[in-house]
Each structure stands twice: as structure tokens, then as C-alpha cells.
Motif scaffolding. Structure first.
Motif, mmCIF file in Angstrom:
data_model
loop_
_atom_site.group_PDB
_atom_site.id
_atom_site.type_symbol
_atom_site.label_atom_id
_atom_site.label_comp_id
_atom_site.label_asym_id
_atom_site.label_seq_id
_atom_site.Cartn_x
_atom_site.Cartn_y
_atom_site.Cartn_z
ATOM 1 N N UNK A 93 0.785 -1.088 -0.050
ATOM 2 C CA UNK A 93 0.017 -0.042 -0.106
ATOM 3 C C UNK A 93 0.677 1.255 -0.180
ATOM 4 N N UNK A 94 0.562 2.111 -0.892
ATOM 5 C CA UNK A 94 1.471 3.427 -0.970
ATOM 6 C C UNK A 94 2.558 3.400 -1.971
ATOM 7 N N UNK A 95 2.782 2.212 -2.546
ATOM 8 C CA UNK A 95 3.805 2.025 -3.714
ATOM 9 C C UNK A 95 3.402 3.069 -4.667
ATOM 10 N N UNK A 96 4.423 3.653 -5.261
ATOM 11 C CA UNK A 96 4.062 4.412 -6.513
ATOM 12 C C UNK A 96 4.179 3.552 -7.683
ATOM 13 N N UNK A 97 2.864 3.491 -8.449
ATOM 14 C CA UNK A 97 3.176 2.663 -9.514
ATOM 15 C C UNK A 97 3.576 3.285 -10.821
ATOM 16 N N UNK A 98 2.957 4.489 -10.811
ATOM 17 C CA UNK A 98 3.120 5.504 -12.093
ATOM 18 C C UNK A 98 3.646 6.862 -11.421
ATOM 19 N N UNK A 99 4.870 7.337 -11.576
ATOM 20 C CA UNK A 99 5.423 8.509 -11.245
ATOM 21 C C UNK A 99 5.175 9.722 -12.221
ATOM 22 N N UNK A 100 4.415 10.706 -11.776
ATOM 23 C CA UNK A 100 4.102 11.884 -12.552
ATOM 24 C C UNK A 100 3.231 11.613 -13.625
ATOM 25 N N UNK A 101 2.016 10.926 -13.584
ATOM 26 C CA UNK A 101 1.447 10.446 -14.656
ATOM 27 C C UNK A 101 1.111 11.304 -15.770
ATOM 28 N N UNK A 102 1.371 11.220 -17.060
ATOM 29 C CA UNK A 102 1.065 12.410 -18.128
ATOM 30 C C UNK A 102 1.651 13.572 -17.829
ATOM 31 N N UNK A 103 2.591 13.704 -16.959
ATOM 32 C CA UNK A 103 3.394 14.938 -16.365
ATOM 33 C C UNK A 103 2.223 15.940 -16.060
ATOM 34 N N UNK A 104 1.446 15.641 -15.058
ATOM 35 C CA UNK A 104 0.514 16.382 -14.560
ATOM 36 C C UNK A 104 0.688 16.500 -13.008
ATOM 37 N N UNK A 105 1.921 16.051 -12.414
ATOM 38 C CA UNK A 105 2.355 16.243 -11.276
ATOM 39 C C UNK A 105 1.615 15.279 -10.049
ATOM 40 N N UNK A 106 1.116 14.502 -10.556
ATOM 41 C CA UNK A 106 0.239 13.475 -9.798
ATOM 42 C C UNK A 106 0.918 12.165 -10.055
ATOM 43 N N UNK A 107 0.987 11.008 -8.774
ATOM 44 C CA UNK A 107 1.407 9.893 -8.881
ATOM 45 C C UNK A 107 0.145 8.991 -8.832
ATOM 46 N N UNK A 108 0.364 7.632 -9.654
ATOM 47 C CA UNK A 108 -0.549 6.520 -9.229
ATOM 48 C C UNK A 108 -0.039 5.721 -8.167
#
Ligand code: SF4
Length: 114
Positions: A93-108
Motif C-alpha cells: 500500500x502506498x507504492x508508487x506505480x506510475x510517477x508523475x502520470x502524463x506529466x501532470x504532477x500526480x502519482x498513481x
């Protein structure tokens, strides 16, 4: 001209009336409504929660979410990127699966451990 909307920031669900020209908000019961109304008109955002494929776990899909809200017009593209994930257990839980998705400053990130 006014735009009517429901504030979704808390269960109270205030019925807001936002002036399209001045962005003045009526109907809010707390200051958060005065921020939500104009943002909903100019740059609506939502938290994204969904699932991704995982192998080697007791379930075939793992719940995932964004670390903050995503512009509505990017939700579909985010879903397409998440659909490409082929995760291998263990995931915490909490692992970053996609960092900075689409360059919008949000992680998955993962919403649970599997
Ligand atoms: S305006 Fe405030 S009280 Fe009303 S729904 Fe939004 S967050 Fe809740």
C-alpha cells in the motif's frame, strides 16, 4: 449568468450558485465551497480510483488511486495508462506505480497491499 452545482467536498452537499462572470459563490455553508465553485467552473478536477492488473497475488486486480485530483479532461488518458500496468506481487500500500502520470504532477499509488 449563474451556474448551479452541488459541492462534493463533504456529505452536506451544498447547492452552490456560481456567477460565471465574477465567480461569486452563493449557497455555501463553509469557505471550501467558495474555492470549489470557481474551480469546478474553470478547471474541474477529481480524485481517480480504479484497479490495475496484478499477477502472483490472491486477487487478479489491485485497487489504485491518484495522489491528488486530476483535471477531468485527463481522466480518460490516465485510465489508459493505468490499464497498461502489469504489476507483480508483492505490492505494498502506498507504492508508487506510475510517477508523475502524463506529466501532470500526480502519482498513481497502490491503495492496498497484495
Ligand atoms: S460548501 Fe462546505 S459544507 Fe457545503 S458541501 Fe462544500 S465543503 Fe461541505
Amino acid at each position: 449568468m449563474k451556474k448551479e452545482m452541488i459541492c462534493i467536498l463533504c456529505p452536506r452537499g451544498c447547492r452552490l450558485s456560481v456567477d460565471i462572470d465574477t465567480l461569486e459563490v452563493l449557497g455555501h455553508s463553509c469557505p471550501r465551497g467558495t474555492q470549489f465553485g470557481p474551480q469546478e467552473l474553470t478547471n474541474a478536477k477529481r480524485m481517480l480510483t480504479t484497479t490495475a492488473t496484478i499477477v502472483g497475488a490472491i486477487h487478479k486486480r489491485i485497487p489504485v488511486r491518484t495522489t491528488s485530483s486530476v483535471p477531468l479532461d485527463k481522466i480518460f488518458e490516465c485510465m489508459k495508462e493505468i490499464k497498461k500496468l502489469k504489476l507483480i506481487a508483492p505490492i505494498r500500500r502506498g507504492d508508487i506505480l506510475i510517477e508523475n502520470i502524463l506529466d501532470i504532477g500526480v502519482d498513481i499509488i497502490a491503495s492496498r497491499s497484495l
